[in-house]
Design a protein around this motif. Structure first.
Motif, PDB file in Angstrom:
ATOM      1  N   ILE A  71       0.871  -1.179   0.000  1.00  0.00           N
ATOM      2  CA  ILE A  71       0.000   0.000   0.000  1.00  0.00           C
ATOM      3  C   ILE A  71       0.907   1.228   0.000  1.00  0.00           C
ATOM      4  O   ILE A  71       1.711   1.429   0.916  1.00  0.00           O
ATOM      5  CB  ILE A  71      -0.925   0.016   1.228  1.00  0.00           C
ATOM      6  N   TRP A  72       0.753   2.046  -1.041  1.00  0.00           N
ATOM      7  CA  TRP A  72       1.531   3.290  -1.165  1.00  0.00           C
ATOM      8  C   TRP A  72       0.686   4.419  -0.594  1.00  0.00           C
ATOM      9  O   TRP A  72      -0.272   4.859  -1.217  1.00  0.00           O
ATOM     10  CB  TRP A  72       1.861   3.582  -2.624  1.00  0.00           C
ATOM     11  N   SER A  73       1.026   4.906   0.574  1.00  0.00           N
ATOM     12  CA  SER A  73       0.211   5.966   1.182  1.00  0.00           C
ATOM     13  C   SER A  73       0.560   7.345   0.636  1.00  0.00           C
ATOM     14  O   SER A  73      -0.304   8.208   0.542  1.00  0.00           O
ATOM     15  CB  SER A  73       0.362   5.941   2.698  1.00  0.00           C
ATOM     16  N   ASN A  74       1.797   7.577   0.265  1.00  0.00           N
ATOM     17  CA  ASN A  74       2.216   8.914  -0.179  1.00  0.00           C
ATOM     18  C   ASN A  74       2.404   9.032  -1.682  1.00  0.00           C
ATOM     19  O   ASN A  74       2.846  10.070  -2.160  1.00  0.00           O
ATOM     20  CB  ASN A  74       3.524   9.310   0.513  1.00  0.00           C
ATOM     21  N   PHE A  75       2.110   7.967  -2.438  1.00  0.00           N
ATOM     22  CA  PHE A  75       2.346   7.986  -3.876  1.00  0.00           C
ATOM     23  C   PHE A  75       1.110   7.494  -4.618  1.00  0.00           C
ATOM     24  O   PHE A  75       1.037   6.322  -5.015  1.00  0.00           O
ATOM     25  CB  PHE A  75       3.575   7.121  -4.234  1.00  0.00           C
ATOM     26  N   PRO A  76       0.117   8.369  -4.829  1.00  0.00           N
ATOM     27  CA  PRO A  76      -1.115   7.928  -5.496  1.00  0.00           C
ATOM     28  C   PRO A  76      -0.886   7.501  -6.946  1.00  0.00           C
ATOM     29  O   PRO A  76      -1.698   6.769  -7.503  1.00  0.00           O
ATOM     30  CB  PRO A  76      -2.026   9.153  -5.411  1.00  0.00           C
ATOM     31  N   SER A  77       0.215   7.935  -7.570  1.00  0.00           N
ATOM     32  CA  SER A  77       0.461   7.567  -8.964  1.00  0.00           C
ATOM     33  C   SER A  77       0.938   6.126  -9.103  1.00  0.00           C
ATOM     34  O   SER A  77       0.895   5.564 -10.188  1.00  0.00           O
ATOM     35  CB  SER A  77       1.493   8.514  -9.586  1.00  0.00           C
ATOM     36  N   GLN A  78       1.395   5.518  -8.010  1.00  0.00           N
ATOM     37  CA  GLN A  78       1.847   4.127  -8.046  1.00  0.00           C
ATOM     38  C   GLN A  78       0.708   3.238  -7.553  1.00  0.00           C
ATOM     39  O   GLN A  78       0.100   3.519  -6.524  1.00  0.00           O
ATOM     40  CB  GLN A  78       3.087   3.939  -7.180  1.00  0.00           C
ATOM     41  N   SER A  79       0.432   2.177  -8.257  1.00  0.00           N
ATOM     42  CA  SER A  79      -0.688   1.290  -7.921  1.00  0.00           C
ATOM     43  C   SER A  79      -0.385   0.464  -6.680  1.00  0.00           C
ATOM     44  O   SER A  79       0.724  -0.043  -6.515  1.00  0.00           O
ATOM     45  CB  SER A  79      -0.962   0.330  -9.075  1.00  0.00           C
ATOM     46  N   ASN A  80      -1.392   0.315  -5.823  1.00  0.00           N
ATOM     47  CA  ASN A  80      -1.291  -0.609  -4.699  1.00  0.00           C
ATOM     48  C   ASN A  80      -1.432  -2.013  -5.247  1.00  0.00           C
ATOM     49  O   ASN A  80      -1.985  -2.230  -6.318  1.00  0.00           O
ATOM     50  CB  ASN A  80      -2.400  -0.345  -3.684  1.00  0.00           C
ATOM     51  N   GLY A  81      -0.935  -3.003  -4.510  1.00  0.00           N
ATOM     52  CA  GLY A  81      -1.115  -4.376  -4.947  1.00  0.00           C
ATOM     53  C   GLY A  81       0.133  -5.202  -4.828  1.00  0.00           C
ATOM     54  O   GLY A  81       0.965  -4.960  -3.958  1.00  0.00           O
ATOM     55  N   GLY A  82       0.268  -6.190  -5.717  1.00  0.00           N
ATOM     56  CA  GLY A  82       1.330  -7.171  -5.617  1.00  0.00           C
ATOM     57  C   GLY A  82       2.629  -6.730  -6.265  1.00  0.00           C
ATOM     58  O   GLY A  82       2.669  -6.318  -7.421  1.00  0.00           O
ATOM     59  N   TYR A  83       3.702  -6.858  -5.508  1.00  0.00           N
ATOM     60  CA  TYR A  83       5.053  -6.536  -5.980  1.00  0.00           C
ATOM     61  C   TYR A  83       5.970  -7.674  -5.572  1.00  0.00           C
ATOM     62  O   TYR A  83       5.699  -8.396  -4.614  1.00  0.00           O
ATOM     63  CB  TYR A  83       5.549  -5.224  -5.373  1.00  0.00           C
ATOM     64  N   TYR A  84       7.077  -7.807  -6.271  1.00  0.00           N
ATOM     65  CA  TYR A  84       8.043  -8.830  -5.917  1.00  0.00           C
ATOM     66  C   TYR A  84       8.694  -8.504  -4.571  1.00  0.00           C
ATOM     67  O   TYR A  84       9.096  -7.362  -4.329  1.00  0.00           O
ATOM     68  CB  TYR A  84       9.134  -8.950  -6.983  1.00  0.00           C
ATOM     69  N   PRO A  85       8.836  -9.499  -3.687  1.00  0.00           N
ATOM     70  CA  PRO A  85       9.450  -9.247  -2.373  1.00  0.00           C
ATOM     71  C   PRO A  85      10.885  -8.714  -2.481  1.00  0.00           C
ATOM     72  O   PRO A  85      11.334  -7.962  -1.628  1.00  0.00           O
ATOM     73  CB  PRO A  85       9.449 -10.625  -1.697  1.00  0.00           C
ATOM     74  N   GLN A  86      11.587  -9.078  -3.555  1.00  0.00           N
ATOM     75  CA  GLN A  86      12.978  -8.650  -3.705  1.00  0.00           C
ATOM     76  C   GLN A  86      13.102  -7.136  -3.873  1.00  0.00           C
ATOM     77  O   GLN A  86      14.180  -6.586  -3.701  1.00  0.00           O
ATOM     78  CB  GLN A  86      13.617  -9.345  -4.917  1.00  0.00           C
ATOM     79  N   ASP A  87      12.002  -6.465  -4.232  1.00  0.00           N
ATOM     80  CA  ASP A  87      12.051  -5.012  -4.464  1.00  0.00           C
ATOM     81  C   ASP A  87      11.888  -4.196  -3.188  1.00  0.00           C
ATOM     82  O   ASP A  87      11.854  -2.971  -3.237  1.00  0.00           O
ATOM     83  CB  ASP A  87      10.959  -4.602  -5.465  1.00  0.00           C
TER      84      ASP A  87
END
Length: 175
Positions: A71-87
């Motif tokens: 969940i990106w609280s300060n970045f509305p332009s980036q989508s919430n959801g699934g990301y690779y754990p390595q990132d």
């Protein structure tokens, strides 16, 4: 938001988070820092903070690939959801460093040392005493140096029997 102890993460998982260790590290509510390793298009810069969502780590496709719910609280332009754990890396809580109680520093200049020693021995000193005993012609400057090092020195203004004004410096001790 939960934080993770830095020493525990490094001792348990090493420097890099892998998919095997992701379940233990990325629990819902954990604060994380974005450190991209994979080559995908991101709208946020490395170092941005996010929070692990309610799903935590989950399997997201037919190949069994694991993702972290972010969940990106300060970045509305980036989508919430699934990301690779390595990132992502967990925000680690720095262990408090034990600090010795700070007292006044000891002077390094020879004349300033001599003035402090005389103050410790006698408890008080005047310009005339400093000139006669130590051959110090700049007592106010040495007192200023000692105060800058953290010593508590009090100036008392006095008048001698002839009407001449002078300062007497006392080494005050903390109560």
């Amino acid at each position: 938001m939960s934080k993770i102890n830095a020493a525990a993460v490094v001792a348990t998982f090493g420097a890099a988070i892998t998919s095997e260790t992701a379940h233990a590290v990325f629990t819902p509510g954990t604060e994380v820092i974005f450190q991209p390793v994979t080559k995908r298009g991101f709208n946020v810069q490395a170092g941005a903070k996010a929070t692990v969502g309610p799903k935590g780590v989950y399997v997201g496709d037919y190949r069994g690939t694991e993702f972290v719910d972010i969940i990106w609280s300060n970045f509305p332009s980036q989508s919430n959801g699934g990301y690779y754990p390595q990132d992502f890396q967990p925000v680690v809580e720095a262990e408090p460093v034990a600090q010795a109680p700070k007292g006044p520093a000891e002077p390094t200049a020879p004349m300033t040392k001599a003035v402090l020693e005389l103050l410790r021995r006698k408890g008080a000193i005047t310009q005339m005493e400093a000139q006669g005993v130590l051959r110090c012609r700049a007592l106010p400057r040495r007192i200023a140096d000692l105060k800058a090092l953290g010593h508590n020195i009090v100036r008392e203004l006095k008048v001698d029997p002839t009407g001449q004004r002078y300062a007497r410096y006392h080494l005050a001790f903390a109560a």
